[in-house]
Design a protein around this motif. Structure first.
Motif, PDB file in Angstrom:
ATOM      1  N   PRO A 102     -17.075  -5.384  -6.102  1.00  9.93           N
ATOM      2  CA  PRO A 102     -16.505  -5.818  -4.900  1.00  9.93           C
ATOM      3  C   PRO A 102     -15.379  -5.221  -4.523  1.00  9.93           C
ATOM      4  O   PRO A 102     -14.212  -5.128  -5.276  1.00  9.93           O
ATOM      5  N   LEU A 103     -14.754  -5.153  -3.340  1.00 10.13           N
ATOM      6  CA  LEU A 103     -13.656  -4.796  -2.806  1.00 10.13           C
ATOM      7  C   LEU A 103     -12.264  -5.342  -3.078  1.00 10.13           C
ATOM      8  O   LEU A 103     -12.583  -6.592  -2.941  1.00 10.13           O
ATOM      9  N   LYS A 104     -11.405  -4.695  -3.480  1.00 12.13           N
ATOM     10  CA  LYS A 104     -10.226  -5.432  -3.945  1.00 12.13           C
ATOM     11  C   LYS A 104      -9.487  -5.636  -2.828  1.00 12.13           C
ATOM     12  O   LYS A 104      -9.386  -4.583  -1.925  1.00 12.13           O
ATOM     13  N   LYS A 105      -8.440  -6.845  -2.863  1.00 13.43           N
ATOM     14  CA  LYS A 105      -7.661  -7.096  -1.908  1.00 13.43           C
ATOM     15  C   LYS A 105      -6.511  -5.750  -2.145  1.00 13.43           C
ATOM     16  O   LYS A 105      -6.095  -5.554  -2.777  1.00 13.43           O
ATOM     17  N   THR A 108      -8.422   0.070   0.879  1.00 14.72           N
ATOM     18  CA  THR A 108      -9.650   0.123   1.913  1.00 14.72           C
ATOM     19  C   THR A 108     -10.873   0.713   1.179  1.00 14.72           C
ATOM     20  O   THR A 108     -10.651   1.049   0.059  1.00 14.72           O
ATOM     21  N   GLY A 109     -12.052   0.487   1.873  1.00 13.49           N
ATOM     22  CA  GLY A 109     -13.326   0.733   0.966  1.00 13.49           C
ATOM     23  C   GLY A 109     -13.210   1.933   0.426  1.00 13.49           C
ATOM     24  O   GLY A 109     -13.786   2.153  -0.612  1.00 13.49           O
ATOM     25  N   LEU A 220      -2.453   5.508  -3.175  1.00 18.00           N
ATOM     26  CA  LEU A 220      -2.440   5.263  -1.652  1.00 18.00           C
ATOM     27  C   LEU A 220      -3.556   4.303  -1.200  1.00 18.00           C
ATOM     28  O   LEU A 220      -4.252   4.671  -0.332  1.00 18.00           O
ATOM     29  N   ARG A 221      -3.842   3.368  -2.151  1.00 15.34           N
ATOM     30  CA  ARG A 221      -4.902   2.470  -1.939  1.00 15.34           C
ATOM     31  C   ARG A 221      -5.034   1.776  -0.616  1.00 15.34           C
ATOM     32  O   ARG A 221      -6.235   1.496  -0.116  1.00 15.34           O
ATOM     33  N   GLY A 222      -3.763   1.394   0.121  1.00 15.52           N
ATOM     34  CA  GLY A 222      -4.070   0.719   1.255  1.00 15.52           C
ATOM     35  C   GLY A 222      -3.984   1.902   2.560  1.00 15.52           C
ATOM     36  O   GLY A 222      -3.975   1.071   3.632  1.00 15.52           O
ATOM     37  N   LYS A 223      -3.941   3.008   2.503  1.00  9.57           N
ATOM     38  CA  LYS A 223      -3.925   4.004   3.533  1.00  9.57           C
ATOM     39  C   LYS A 223      -5.321   4.268   4.089  1.00  9.57           C
ATOM     40  O   LYS A 223      -6.273   4.576   3.392  1.00  9.57           O
ATOM     41  N   VAL A 224      -5.414   3.999   5.352  1.00  7.32           N
ATOM     42  CA  VAL A 224      -6.602   4.429   6.064  1.00  7.32           C
ATOM     43  C   VAL A 224      -6.601   5.875   6.262  1.00  7.32           C
ATOM     44  O   VAL A 224      -7.887   6.658   5.778  1.00  7.32           O
ATOM     45  N   ALA A 225      -5.847   6.802   6.286  1.00  5.82           N
ATOM     46  CA  ALA A 225      -5.647   8.083   6.470  1.00  5.82           C
ATOM     47  C   ALA A 225      -5.179   8.763   4.958  1.00  5.82           C
ATOM     48  O   ALA A 225      -4.225   9.288   4.956  1.00  5.82           O
ATOM     49  N   GLU A 226      -5.969   8.440   4.267  1.00  6.51           N
ATOM     50  CA  GLU A 226      -5.805   8.873   2.769  1.00  6.51           C
ATOM     51  C   GLU A 226      -5.446  10.121   2.326  1.00  6.51           C
ATOM     52  O   GLU A 226      -4.942  10.615   1.494  1.00  6.51           O
ATOM     53  N   ASP A 227      -6.246  10.913   3.051  1.00  5.05           N
ATOM     54  CA  ASP A 227      -6.454  12.412   3.005  1.00  5.05           C
ATOM     55  C   ASP A 227      -4.897  13.022   3.156  1.00  5.05           C
ATOM     56  O   ASP A 227      -4.510  13.740   2.366  1.00  5.05           O
ATOM     57  N   VAL A 362     -10.778  -3.041   8.914  1.00  9.29           N
ATOM     58  CA  VAL A 362      -9.745  -1.920   8.155  1.00  9.29           C
ATOM     59  C   VAL A 362      -8.531  -2.448   8.512  1.00  9.29           C
ATOM     60  O   VAL A 362      -7.966  -2.320   9.675  1.00  9.29           O
ATOM     61  N   VAL A 363      -7.699  -2.744   7.468  1.00  8.04           N
ATOM     62  CA  VAL A 363      -6.185  -3.075   7.658  1.00  8.04           C
ATOM     63  C   VAL A 363      -5.394  -2.364   6.988  1.00  8.04           C
ATOM     64  O   VAL A 363      -5.434  -2.008   5.746  1.00  8.04           O
TER      65      VAL A 363
END
Length: 369
Positions: A102-105, A108-109, A220-227, A362-363
């Motif tokens: 389950p996705l952790k708080k 991002t997924g 970088l767990r919360g980054k949408v543009a993780e790349d 996506v936050v």
């Protein structure tokens, strides 16, 4: 108007100069047949990817010259992703399928899926690829040779894009058009400043030792543009990273509808501008609407100059990206309109934090929180 027109021309000529530099410096991955006994873990996060899994897994099974394991993580899919991946796993010893937690708080997924995959992987090198890519048989041997030859911690490839509909042709080329006119790709490896960074999450090849040391997807767990975030963080740590055009060795069909393209691009469209509206909006407005001011002058010389600049830029970027320059030139006005639509969606998501992708909100949250 007398001041504005020259500024617009300078802006467009600067973009043409970057495109020309990229084209002639040829930042492409060279195909190589060199073999290696080291193990590469091919890690595939998959959420609702039933329509893509057959293609990527078949292409993985055709890879030559490198020892590999394949791990597919089913990230709580609502389609047949798990059963399709499991059918391959039951027939091929190299393929393993796991279910995501389950996705952790705060995550991002995709970052959480990649981190889980990395924890299971046994390879000397970790290759993260999206489930919608197709790999050439020489891709892995070529990429691994480049990684070792240049002593890289990360090699990222910008895939050739497959576009089968007008909706795709009028949106997807914007990705490479913006990239190849914003950043000389040679500076990713050639310059130590992190501002000269770019990467594509469709293909990210890491040294496993350094990946586990720096825990990139965790950091970088919360980054949408993780790349992009990982490439920047890697360079800030004094490590070597490189971004190259895939040169036909990796292809991808990113989106299959106009709405999917708008939502897919807009969720991380502002990342190259550090998510700052003050940088993003002037650039987008000048790029998309600036030529209209030149057209409005009615000056034939300026109009011809504008057309030559735009056509030249599209030729350079299209050829380097493996796209048809004629189609991109013809659809340029429509692509600029779609650029405004994507930008509007990106600004709206940035302000109201309401981006949704593959059924998840996506936050973006600060790294390390």
């Amino acid at each position: 108007m007398q001041i504005l027109i020259p500024l617009i021309f300078i802006f467009l000529l600067a973009r043409l100069s970057v495109a020309a530099y990229n084209y002639y410096s040829n930042p492409r991955l060279t195909a190589s047949r060199r073999s290696s006994d080291e193990l590469v873990s091919i890690l595939i996060p998959a959420r609702n990817e039933a329509q893509n899994l057959h293609r990527i897994l078949n292409s993985v099974l055709g890879l030559k010259g490198v020892k590999y394991e394949v791990i597919v993580l089913d990230d709580h899919s609502e389609d047949e992703t798990f059963s399709i991946a499991s059918s391959y796993g039951s027939k091929h010893e190299a393929i393993q399928v796991i279910r995501g937690k389950p996705l952790k708080k705060g995550w991002t997924g995709k970052n959480y899926a990649c981190w889980q995959l990395a924890e299971v992987a046994k390879g000397d090198y970790l290759l993260f690829v999206d489930a919608d890519v197709n790999l050439h048989p020489l891709l892995l041997s070529s990429a691994l040779h480049r990684l070792k030859e240049q002593e890289l911690s990360l090699l990222s490839l910008f895939s050739n894009q497959q576009m089968l509909s007008l909706a795709e042709q009028s949106t997807v080329p914007l990705m490479h058009y913006l990239l190849l006119t914003l950043l000389p790709l040679k500076l990713i490896l050639g310059h130590r400043f992190a501002v000269f960074s770019a990467a594509c999450g469709q293909f990210m090849l890491f040294s496993a030792k350094e990946y586990h040391l720096y825990r990139w997807h965790d950091t970088l767990r919360g980054k949408v543009a993780e790349d992009l975030g990982i490439m920047k963080a890697l360079k800030e740590a004094g490590l070597r990273g490189e971004g190259l055009m895939a040169n036909g060795l990796v292809s991808c069909r990113m989106y299959r509808s106009f709405n999917e393209a708008i939502m897919g691009f807009s969720k991380n469209f502002m990342a190259p501008f550090d998510n700052r509206l003050s940088l993003f909006l002037p650039f987008i407005v000048t790029l998309s609407l600036g030529p209209l001011f030149i057209i409005a002058t009615g000056d034939l010389y300026q109009l011809v100059s504008l057309i030559l600049i735009i056509f030249s830029t599209r030729i350079y970027t299209s050829k380097l990206a493996g796209e048809d320059w004629r189609t991109n030139s013809l659809l340029h006005p429509l692509q600029m309109l779609n650029l405004l639509i994507i930008s509007g969606a990106a600004v709206q998501q940035h302000l109201f934090k309401n981006s949704v992708w593959k059924g998840r909100v996506v936050v973006q949250v600060p790294a390390g929180s």
